[in-house]
Design a protein around this motif. Structure first.
Motif, PDB file in Angstrom:
ATOM      1  N   GLY A   1       0.829  -1.205   0.000  1.00  0.00           N
ATOM      2  CA  GLY A   1       0.000   0.000   0.000  1.00  0.00           C
ATOM      3  C   GLY A   1       0.856   1.244   0.000  1.00  0.00           C
ATOM      4  O   GLY A   1       1.759   1.398  -0.809  1.00  0.00           O
ATOM      5  N   SER A   2       0.598   2.140   0.926  1.00  0.00           N
ATOM      6  CA  SER A   2       1.310   3.426   0.966  1.00  0.00           C
ATOM      7  C   SER A   2       1.863   3.713   2.344  1.00  0.00           C
ATOM      8  O   SER A   2       1.922   4.854   2.774  1.00  0.00           O
ATOM      9  CB  SER A   2       0.358   4.548   0.545  1.00  0.00           C
ATOM     10  N   GLY A   3       2.267   2.693   3.069  1.00  0.00           N
ATOM     11  CA  GLY A   3       2.789   2.889   4.414  1.00  0.00           C
ATOM     12  C   GLY A   3       1.714   2.635   5.451  1.00  0.00           C
ATOM     13  O   GLY A   3       0.559   3.038   5.290  1.00  0.00           O
ATOM     14  N   VAL A   4       2.109   1.987   6.537  1.00  0.00           N
ATOM     15  CA  VAL A   4       1.147   1.576   7.556  1.00  0.00           C
ATOM     16  C   VAL A   4       0.396   2.774   8.137  1.00  0.00           C
ATOM     17  O   VAL A   4      -0.836   2.773   8.236  1.00  0.00           O
ATOM     18  CB  VAL A   4       1.861   0.794   8.675  1.00  0.00           C
TER      19      VAL A   4
ATOM     20  N   VAL B   1      -8.446  12.951   1.170  1.00  0.00           N
ATOM     21  CA  VAL B   1      -9.390  12.535   0.125  1.00  0.00           C
ATOM     22  C   VAL B   1      -8.709  12.279  -1.213  1.00  0.00           C
ATOM     23  O   VAL B   1      -9.012  11.279  -1.885  1.00  0.00           O
ATOM     24  CB  VAL B   1     -10.529  13.564  -0.007  1.00  0.00           C
ATOM     25  N   PRO B   2      -7.771  13.151  -1.678  1.00  0.00           N
ATOM     26  CA  PRO B   2      -7.093  12.826  -2.948  1.00  0.00           C
ATOM     27  C   PRO B   2      -6.400  11.469  -2.926  1.00  0.00           C
ATOM     28  O   PRO B   2      -6.408  10.748  -3.940  1.00  0.00           O
ATOM     29  CB  PRO B   2      -6.084  13.969  -3.105  1.00  0.00           C
ATOM     30  N   GLN B   3      -5.810  11.106  -1.797  1.00  0.00           N
ATOM     31  CA  GLN B   3      -5.199   9.780  -1.708  1.00  0.00           C
ATOM     32  C   GLN B   3      -6.244   8.680  -1.725  1.00  0.00           C
ATOM     33  O   GLN B   3      -6.030   7.615  -2.300  1.00  0.00           O
ATOM     34  CB  GLN B   3      -4.372   9.669  -0.422  1.00  0.00           C
ATOM     35  N   ALA B   4      -7.385   8.935  -1.085  1.00  0.00           N
ATOM     36  CA  ALA B   4      -8.443   7.926  -1.055  1.00  0.00           C
ATOM     37  C   ALA B   4      -8.994   7.635  -2.448  1.00  0.00           C
ATOM     38  O   ALA B   4      -9.486   6.531  -2.706  1.00  0.00           O
ATOM     39  CB  ALA B   4      -9.574   8.388  -0.130  1.00  0.00           C
ATOM     40  N   LEU B   5      -8.905   8.607  -3.351  1.00  0.00           N
ATOM     41  CA  LEU B   5      -9.411   8.438  -4.708  1.00  0.00           C
ATOM     42  C   LEU B   5      -8.351   7.930  -5.680  1.00  0.00           C
ATOM     43  O   LEU B   5      -8.684   7.527  -6.797  1.00  0.00           O
ATOM     44  CB  LEU B   5      -9.972   9.766  -5.222  1.00  0.00           C
TER      45      LEU B   5
ATOM     46  N   GLY C   1      -1.590   1.501  -6.615  1.00  0.00           N
ATOM     47  CA  GLY C   1      -0.267   1.439  -7.214  1.00  0.00           C
ATOM     48  C   GLY C   1       0.415   2.793  -7.284  1.00  0.00           C
ATOM     49  O   GLY C   1       1.632   2.897  -7.088  1.00  0.00           O
ATOM     50  N   VAL C   2      -0.368   3.835  -7.541  1.00  0.00           N
ATOM     51  CA  VAL C   2       0.200   5.180  -7.579  1.00  0.00           C
ATOM     52  C   VAL C   2       0.647   5.606  -6.189  1.00  0.00           C
ATOM     53  O   VAL C   2       1.731   6.181  -6.008  1.00  0.00           O
ATOM     54  CB  VAL C   2      -0.829   6.171  -8.152  1.00  0.00           C
TER      55      VAL C   2
ATOM     56  N   ALA D   1       4.222   7.030  -4.980  1.00  0.00           N
ATOM     57  CA  ALA D   1       4.239   8.480  -4.775  1.00  0.00           C
ATOM     58  C   ALA D   1       4.434   8.863  -3.312  1.00  0.00           C
ATOM     59  O   ALA D   1       5.134   9.833  -3.014  1.00  0.00           O
ATOM     60  CB  ALA D   1       2.937   9.088  -5.308  1.00  0.00           C
ATOM     61  N   VAL D   2       3.815   8.130  -2.385  1.00  0.00           N
ATOM     62  CA  VAL D   2       3.856   8.536  -0.978  1.00  0.00           C
ATOM     63  C   VAL D   2       5.271   8.488  -0.407  1.00  0.00           C
ATOM     64  O   VAL D   2       5.717   9.458   0.227  1.00  0.00           O
ATOM     65  CB  VAL D   2       2.882   7.683  -0.145  1.00  0.00           C
TER      66      VAL D   2
END
Length: 400
Positions: free
Chosen positions: A29-32, A67-71, A75-76, A80-81
């Motif tokens: 994912g993008s980090g715990v 919200v932008p991350q939730a959408l 994979g992005v 990106a994070v």
């Protein structure tokens, strides 16, 4: 202070590229920690309460920011994070350097960032977790850079924006009180309060932060969180000290730290180190007593102290500054403390040691006598500050 050679900059670029790439490949994912905030935003988009997860410890405004991350596709976010977190840490270091007038391309700038990236375990740890502490690590040096240039209102706006994302920098409000910068303090309070109030009105549980998050923080009895807390109150309890006694020890340390911060501000010297060291001491005092308190919180204050190592009399010029940070050096396997669940003991030692070193530095009597740079024949960099004495009373926004 001379420009760093190209080979050194290339090595730094390689290190700063390897860390986020490794995090993207290793962390799902993008980090715990970032996933907690993104999950809260997705709950809100689905019509639920973001505070249904007790580990979501942020203001309602953080939900809208996520919200932008939730959408975005998973994979992005995975790529990106970590890059954004690394960029935030680099930006914080760059602002810390400019506070002291150090050029970004200097040898010290490159060596200092390499020291943070390779010699401090919390750096890679924060990138892997993608914790929103990075917002504070970037915002505090930026705000102090503005404050040292007399732009206290802009500094208050920067701190307020960071508070809207994560309330880690709340103790810095006392710096504005000490400096009697009321407009900056009003901005600092108004930004997160307004953003959170507006966001709360759009949630099914507007008071969730007060009814769920605050009781969770005050209790501090979460079994999972307690294993990784670095505050003395949590660590002493794990060693068998009664909770009341452990809380009293932590509170006493925080009170002593606040006294040292006030004494540092009242010392009277008008250099840039005055607001920097006062803010650092305020935050270290809060970290001693806050629940939870993690190792990566040190990345908010250590770069600011390290960036001042070229200043005469700075804490980073003393051996004890480096000695207390030894538990944060990656690589050595400390006996009985090399497991993830016992890492908090090392983190607590580093936190308490750094608070002690900074506190003793802030509490000493009289202003530091600063000798102009260059009197010993040391060359200076064109365009950089050539004197430690930056101001006279009444300049840079300080009261005369």
């Amino acid at each position: 202070m001379r420009p760093a050679p190209g080979a050194a900059r290339a090595v730094l670029a390689l290190v700063l590229a390897v860390i986020p790439v490794h995090a993207a490949l290793k962390s799902p994912g993008s980090g715990v920690d970032n996933r907690i905030v993104v999950h809260a935003a997705r709950l809100w988009l689905a019509g639920g309460s973001p505070y249904a997860d007790p580990h979501f410890l942020y203001f309602p405004s953080a939900v809208l920011a996520a919200v932008p991350q939730a959408l975005a596709p998973t994979g992005v976010l995975r790529v990106a994070v970590p890059v954004l977190v690394t960029g935030g840490l680099v930006a914080g270091w760059a602002c810390a350097l400019r506070v002291y007038g150090v050029a970004w391309r200097s040898r010290f700038a490159v060596a200092g960032l390499l020291a943070l990236a390779l010699g401090s375990a919390p750096f890679a740890h924060l990138v892997h977790l993608a914790n929103w502490t990075v917002t504070a690590a970037a915002a505090l040096p930026c705000a102090l850079l503005l404050a040292t240039r007399g732009r206290w209102l802009a500094a208050g706006l920067v701190i307020g924006a960071a508070l809207a994302l994560k309330p880690l920098l709340a103790p810095v409000a006392l710096l504005f009180v000490l400096a009697r910068q009321w407009r900056g303090l009003a901005a600092l309070v108004a930004v997160p309060a307004g953003a959170s109030a507006a966001a709360a009105l759009a949630m099914p549980d507007p008071a969730g932060f007060f009814t769920r998050t605050l009781p969770f923080l005050l209790r501090g009895d979460d079994a999972f969180v307690r294993l990784y807390e670095a505050s003395p109150g949590a660590v002493l309890t794990r060693l068998g000290v009664p909770p009341a006694a452990a809380a009293l020890v932590a509170a006493a340390g925080a009170a002593a730290g606040l006294w040292c911060a006030r004494r540092r501000w009242r010392r009277g010297d008008e250099g840039v180190r005055r607001p920097v060291e006062t803010a650092v001491m305020l935050l270290l005092s809060a970290f001693l007593v806050s629940r939870p308190s993690y190792d990566h919180y040190l990345l908010v204050v250590v770069p600011l102290l390290l960036a001042g190592a070229l200043e005469a009399g700075a804490p980073a010029r003393g051996p004890w500054f480096w000695a207390v940070l030894l538990p944060q050096v990656p690589g050595p396997a400390w006996p009985w403390l090399d497991t993830g669940e016992r890492r908090a003991f090392l983190d607590c030692a580093a936190l308490c040691g750094l608070a002690l070193v900074a506190g003793l530095h802030c509490a000493r009597r009289g202003p530091v006598t600063l000798e102009p740079r260059g009197t010993t024949g040391t060359p200076t960099v064109p365009g950089s500050r050539d004197d430690h004495v930056l101001t006279r009373p009444g300049q840079r926004g300080y009261p005369a």
